[in-house]
Design an enzyme around this catalytic site. Structure first.
Site, PDB file in Angstrom:
ATOM      1  N   ASN A 211       0.710   2.127 -15.341  1.00  0.00           N
ATOM      2  CA  ASN A 211       0.163   1.071 -15.150  1.00  0.00           C
ATOM      3  C   ASN A 211      -0.473   0.266 -16.426  1.00  0.00           C
ATOM      4  O   ASN A 211      -1.161   0.799 -16.524  1.00  0.00           O
ATOM      5  CB  ASN A 211      -0.689   0.853 -13.909  1.00  0.00           C
TER       6      ASN A 211
ATOM      7  N   HIS B 150      -3.319   5.862 -18.408  1.00  0.00           N
ATOM      8  CA  HIS B 150      -3.471   7.486 -17.397  1.00  0.00           C
ATOM      9  C   HIS B 150      -1.620   7.349 -16.385  1.00  0.00           C
ATOM     10  O   HIS B 150      -1.529   6.466 -16.404  1.00  0.00           O
ATOM     11  CB  HIS B 150      -4.155   7.076 -15.757  1.00  0.00           C
TER      12      HIS B 150
ATOM     13  N   ASP C  80      -4.315  13.845  -8.072  1.00  0.00           N
ATOM     14  CA  ASP C  80      -4.784  12.027  -7.716  1.00  0.00           C
ATOM     15  C   ASP C  80      -5.464  12.192  -6.526  1.00  0.00           C
ATOM     16  O   ASP C  80      -5.346  13.167  -6.014  1.00  0.00           O
ATOM     17  CB  ASP C  80      -3.107  11.272  -7.835  1.00  0.00           C
TER      18      ASP C  80
ATOM     19  N   GLN D 179      -3.351  -2.247 -12.182  1.00  0.00           N
ATOM     20  CA  GLN D 179      -3.984  -0.490 -12.711  1.00  0.00           C
ATOM     21  C   GLN D 179      -5.335  -1.171 -12.070  1.00  0.00           C
ATOM     22  O   GLN D 179      -5.908  -2.319 -12.067  1.00  0.00           O
ATOM     23  CB  GLN D 179      -4.125  -1.001 -14.474  1.00  0.00           C
TER      24      GLN D 179
HETATM   25  P1  AMP Z   1      -3.665   3.149 -11.330  1.00  0.00           P
HETATM   26  O1  AMP Z   1      -4.095   2.494  -9.941  1.00  0.00           O
HETATM   27  O2  AMP Z   1      -2.661   2.802 -12.026  1.00  0.00           O
HETATM   28  O3  AMP Z   1      -4.814   2.835 -11.705  1.00  0.00           O
HETATM   29  O4  AMP Z   1      -4.906   4.392 -10.877  1.00  0.00           O
HETATM   30  C1  AMP Z   1      -5.765   4.414  -9.904  1.00  0.00           C
HETATM   31  C2  AMP Z   1      -5.305   5.817  -9.838  1.00  0.00           C
HETATM   32  O5  AMP Z   1      -6.067   7.071  -9.892  1.00  0.00           O
HETATM   33  C3  AMP Z   1      -4.697   5.591  -8.180  1.00  0.00           C
HETATM   34  O6  AMP Z   1      -4.230   6.724  -8.091  1.00  0.00           O
HETATM   35  C4  AMP Z   1      -6.179   6.335  -7.046  1.00  0.00           C
HETATM   36  O7  AMP Z   1      -6.276   6.912  -6.520  1.00  0.00           O
HETATM   37  C5  AMP Z   1      -6.668   7.416  -8.974  1.00  0.00           C
HETATM   38  N1  AMP Z   1      -7.863   7.935  -8.455  1.00  0.00           N
HETATM   39  C6  AMP Z   1      -8.649   7.102  -8.573  1.00  0.00           C
HETATM   40  N2  AMP Z   1     -10.334   8.058  -8.594  1.00  0.00           N
HETATM   41  C7  AMP Z   1     -10.607   9.133  -8.279  1.00  0.00           C
HETATM   42  C8  AMP Z   1     -10.777  10.606  -8.848  1.00  0.00           C
HETATM   43  N3  AMP Z   1     -11.662  10.706  -8.310  1.00  0.00           N
HETATM   44  N4  AMP Z   1      -9.936  12.053  -8.651  1.00  0.00           N
HETATM   45  C9  AMP Z   1      -8.391  11.912  -8.772  1.00  0.00           C
HETATM   46  N5  AMP Z   1      -7.862  10.133  -8.455  1.00  0.00           N
HETATM   47  C10 AMP Z   1      -8.496   9.085  -8.887  1.00  0.00           C
END
Ligand code: AMP
Ligand code: ZN
Length: 114
Positions: free
Chosen positions: A87, A100, A30, A94
């Site tokens: 989520n 994911h 992440d 989310q």
């Molecule tokens: P969610 O809130 O469950 O949708 O989680 C989305 C996650 O994606 C968050 O923890 C972000 O930090 C992560 N995220 C967003 N963009 C990237 C990226 N380019 N590379 C790695 N993680 C990411």
């Protein structure tokens, strides 16, 4: 899918620290870690959320669960413990609408979650 940041990671159009990859899934760290270990595991096919996965593709979830265990082992947290978070939708928080699984570890988690 066009404009999906995680599809771009799958296509290698944007960089990520890849932890594990096979034909079906990819795991990467992440970008904004919430614990010393924070890795995301996603299917390579674009599904928006858990709600979007058809019954005939539930096998994918079993594969992801198996690979979550493997990622935990790779990261050295299989024995100390880890939290897996999925989520789904607005109230869950989310942000990225490509399903994911979060794998978090390396510190003591709290409960209830925020
Ligand atoms: P969610 O809130 O469950 O949708 O989680 C989305 C996650 O994606 C968050 O923890 C972000 O930090 C992560 N995220 C967003 N963009 C990237 C990226 N380019 N590379 C790695 N993680 C990411
Ligand atoms: Zn996508």
């Amino acid at each position: 899918m066009k404009d999906c940041i995680f599809c771009k990671i799958i296509q290698k159009d944007i960089p990520a620290r890849i932890v594990y990859e096979d034909d079906l899934i990819i795991a990467f760290d992440d970008i904004n870690p919430q614990a010393p270990i924070h890795t995301l595991i996603i299917p390579k096919v674009h599904y928006t959320s858990l709600n979007d996965i058809p019954l005939e593709r539930l096998d994918l979830l079993g594969h992801i669960m198996d690979k979550i265990r493997e990622v935990a082992a790779i990261k050295g947290i299989a024995e100390t413990g880890y939290r897996t978070v999925l989520n789904t939708g607005g109230d869950s928080g989310q942000d990225v609408f490509h399903i994911h699984f979060h794998v978090l570890g390396g510190r003591r988690m709290t409960w209830p979650p925020g």
